[in-house]
Each structure stands twice: as C-alpha cells, then as structure tokens.
Motif scaffolding. Structure first.
Motif: not given
Length: 429
Positions: A63-67, A222-223, A242-244, A403-404
């Motif tokens: 999804g859009p995070g977290p990853s 997100a970017s 953000g970190s996630q 990572y994804n």
C-alpha cells in the motif's frame, strides 16, 4: 562458623519446602487465595488479551505505507537501549543529521528528526513559522494540503486554498498569481501526493516564493528516495518526510530541515509556538544545531526508532540517491505495463507526473473496490488500499517503495489483482 550457617540455612529451606507440600497447606490454599483477594486493592483483573503472547501476521505491505522493513533495519531497532542523553546517542543523532542532509540534498545546519510520524514534522513546520493572523497559501490536490490548511487554521492563520481535484497540478503562473493576491508568509506544496499518486513539479516555485518574500514548505513523505528532490538547488525553505515509506524504517520518526530564511522567521517570532514539544528553540538544542556547548533535556526521543532511522539512511547512502531514483522509476514503469495488460486504467494520465512509489489505478468498471482489496488481503496476505480523503472511491493504490521496490514484487501484486478481478463479482451495470 560459616559452614554451620550454610547448614542451618539449608535445613530451613528444606523445612519450608516440606511445609508447602503438607496436606494442611493444600487444604488452606483456597482460604489463603480468598484472603489475598480480599486484601488486594486491584479491582480490575488483568485483561485476558495481555496474558497471551503477541502475534502479528506476515504480510506484503504493497500500500502507500508503511512498507516492509528489511532485516538489517529491524536488527538495528532491536539493539540494546542506551540513554537518550548519552554521548553515543548524540553521535547517532549527528549521523542521522548527516544522512538527512544527504537525502534532502541540503547543507542546512537546522536539520533534525522529529519524534513522531510525518504529521509531527508537518505540524512542527507550521507551528514554528506561522503566527496568528498571518496569511498562509496552501495548494490542495489531495489529502495532505487539506491537513496543512486545517493545522494552520487551528493556530489562527488566515488560510487561502488553491484547490484542484485529486491528480491535478498547479502551474507556476497560477501559484505566482495567488501569492501576489494573498501575500502569504508560507506556501505549502505536496511533492508526492500519495492519495492521488501524483509527483508535483517543483522547479521554479522556490524562486517565486523568494520574489514574494514567502517561505516554501514541501512535503516529501511519499516521494523521498523515490523521486528526485533538491532542497538547496530548488530553493525549498522547509522540507520534511517520514521514515516508513521509501526509507523503510518503522513509523515514528520524521526528518525535517529549515534553511536560514526559515530560521530567521521562526527565531524572530512575536509569540511562542503553540506546542512546547515541537518548539524549534528547544529541538535545535536537543539536536545540537544551536551552537551551544551542552544539549539540555527537552524530551525523551525514540531511541530504538532513531537506531532504525540511522540504519535506513545508511542504506540509502550506500545505494546512492540516483540509483534509488532510477530503480523506483524502472519498477514503476514495469508495474504500469502489467496493469495496462490487465485492462486497468492508470489514474494519472501523464507518465511524467506519476509518483514512482505509489501507483494509482482508476477503480475498474463494475467492481466494488472494497471487495477487491478484501479478496487480495484474504487470499494473498497483501495490502493494497483505496483512496484517501478526496480520492476515496476514485482510485486503488499500489505502493512499491524502498525494500519492496522489486519487479518480483510487482509480479506478485499483478497476480493478486488478476486473481481478484477473476473471482470477485462484477455488477451487470
């Protein structure tokens, strides 16, 4: 003498053990338990859920995070805790600062990480640079502009909104006309609007802001790491993330940086910021950015979160920003082709405006988007999401970041979507 004491102690232990095993003790146990309960001051019993071990499922977070967090970062976060004011912790914080400067492409001294999610950095930026009654201009083409507008209004700012439907973008001419009209002290723009899947152009906007004596605030939650951004070259005054997401650390830390123009505005205020926790006067000292010889206690930072953030920034530095941008672009293009082969329509028609980390597709005709997502979660243990804020009911979102960001994961996502489209009911209408 000493041997005699040990012998006597051993005898007492044996006698006590025998007493506990005696029939009298067994008969009196319920009585002792009742007496113990009546003497207890606790009226609420331990909840049953807390007496079970913690269990979490293994899922693909597309999804859009977290990853999904890579093992190296998980291992960093599980290191033994040290004190938040220890010299070793200060060294780690200094490493984080340098890592953020690289990721943001800035030499700004006033560069820190917030103890909180991306919203913490968002509020920190607004709280410190805007005072009640001042004019703020917000570009809204998704949920994040809406959030900043509300935050600014809550502290008494005079907020002016530029609004486009999700997926729309603002020309530099439109932005300059609005600045000339409203004379804001701060202009907000989302670089990666994850609710719509748009990566907004930034070039030239910082120059416009300087022409109109306005600070330029940019959201890259997100970017960052997925699409190019150059804080200093593009004259961005305040930048946060953000970190996630593409950084792949757990949620809970949020890098933010202020240039000299922003520092001059926030350190020459007439009023104190509304938040003590987010007051940059204190945070700048906590992060060693104010030139003072000693760091004074302000709050207890998320030690394990900072360990993980430091490791995520190290991975980005090792890989290189340009390589990270390139890979996100390549995997996104691979995903686009696969989605189009399934007959799905990409929500952002202009390829150059698509956010590489979060791809949005128009909800396929005849399908209930919630049913599709629920099927994918149930049968593939995979998270994809619908829209957010103004894009709810318009899009479905697929995030392949950090990572994804692999073609093998794109294949997994495409297979899950194809399976859902085949097995979920399509309305006759």
């Amino acid at each position: 003498m000493q041997r005699a004491l040990f012998s006597r102690s051993a005898l007492l232990v044996q006698q006590a053990a025998a007493a506990l095993d005696s029939p009298l003790t067994a008969r009196s146990a319920p009585l002792l338990q009742r007496i113990d309960r009546t003497m207890s001051s606790v009226s609420i019993p331990p909840p049953a859920c807390m007496l079970r071990p913690l269990e979490t499922p293994m899922r693909y977070l597309f999804g859009p995070g977290p990853s999904n967090v890579p093992p190296r970062i998980l291992a960093a976060g599980s290191r033994p805790i040290i004190g938040h004011l220890h010299s070793e912790m200060y060294e780690i914080m200094d490493d984080i600062k340098k890592g953020i400067q690289y990721a943001f492409q800035t030499d700004n001294n006033m560069t820190i990480s917030m103890s909180g999610s991306g919203h913490a950095a968002m509020e920190c930026a607004v709280f410190n640079t805007v005072e009640p009654g001042e004019s703020v201009l917000v570009a809204i083409n998704g949920i994040w502009g809406e959030r900043v507008a509300e935050i600014a209004e809550r502290i008494g700012a005079n907020v002016h909104r530029m609004v486009k439907t999700p997926g729309g973008y603002f020309s530099n001419k439109e932005i300059e006309q609005a600045m000339a009209k409203h004379k804001p002290v701060l202009f907000f723009l989302t670089h990666g609007e994850s609710s719509a899947g748009l990566c907004h152009p930034v070039d030239g906007i910082g120059d416009i802001c300087r022409k109109h004596n306005c600070l330029f605030l940019v959201d890259t939650v997100a970017s960052l790491g997925a699409a190019p951004i150059f804080m200093d070259k593009q004259n961005i005054d305040i930048l946060y993330t953000g970190s996630q997401k593409a950084l792949n650390a757990p949620p809970g830390t949020a890098p933010v940086s202020f240039n000299e123009r922003a520092c001059h505005k926030m350190f020459n205020r007439k009023t104190k910021p509304v938040s003590y926790l987010f007051d940059m006067t204190h945070l700048s000292n906590y992060w060693g950015c104010d030139g003072q010889p000693a760091r004074i206690y302000h709050h207890t930072g998320p030690v394990s979160g900072f360990f993980a953030l430091r490791e995520s920034l190290a991975i980005l530095a090792e890989k290189g920003l340009e390589e990270s941008w390139k890979k996100h672009k390549e995997v996104a293009a691979y995903l686009y082709r696969g989605l189009e082969d399934l007959g799905l329509k990409l929500f952002i028609p202009d390829r150059d405006l698509r956010l590489p980390s979060v791809t949005t597709i128009a909800i396929p005709d005849g399908y209930e988007w919630r049913e599709l997502l629920a099927y994918i979660m149930k049968h593939h243990q995979m998270e994809m999401t619908g829209g957010l804020g103004p894009s709810i009911g318009m899009v479905m979102r697929i995030g392949l970041m950090g990572y994804n960001c692999e073609k093998t994961n794109a294949d997994l996502a495409l297979h899950a979507l194809a399976d859902a489209l085949k097995n979920c009911k399509k309305s006759k209408a």
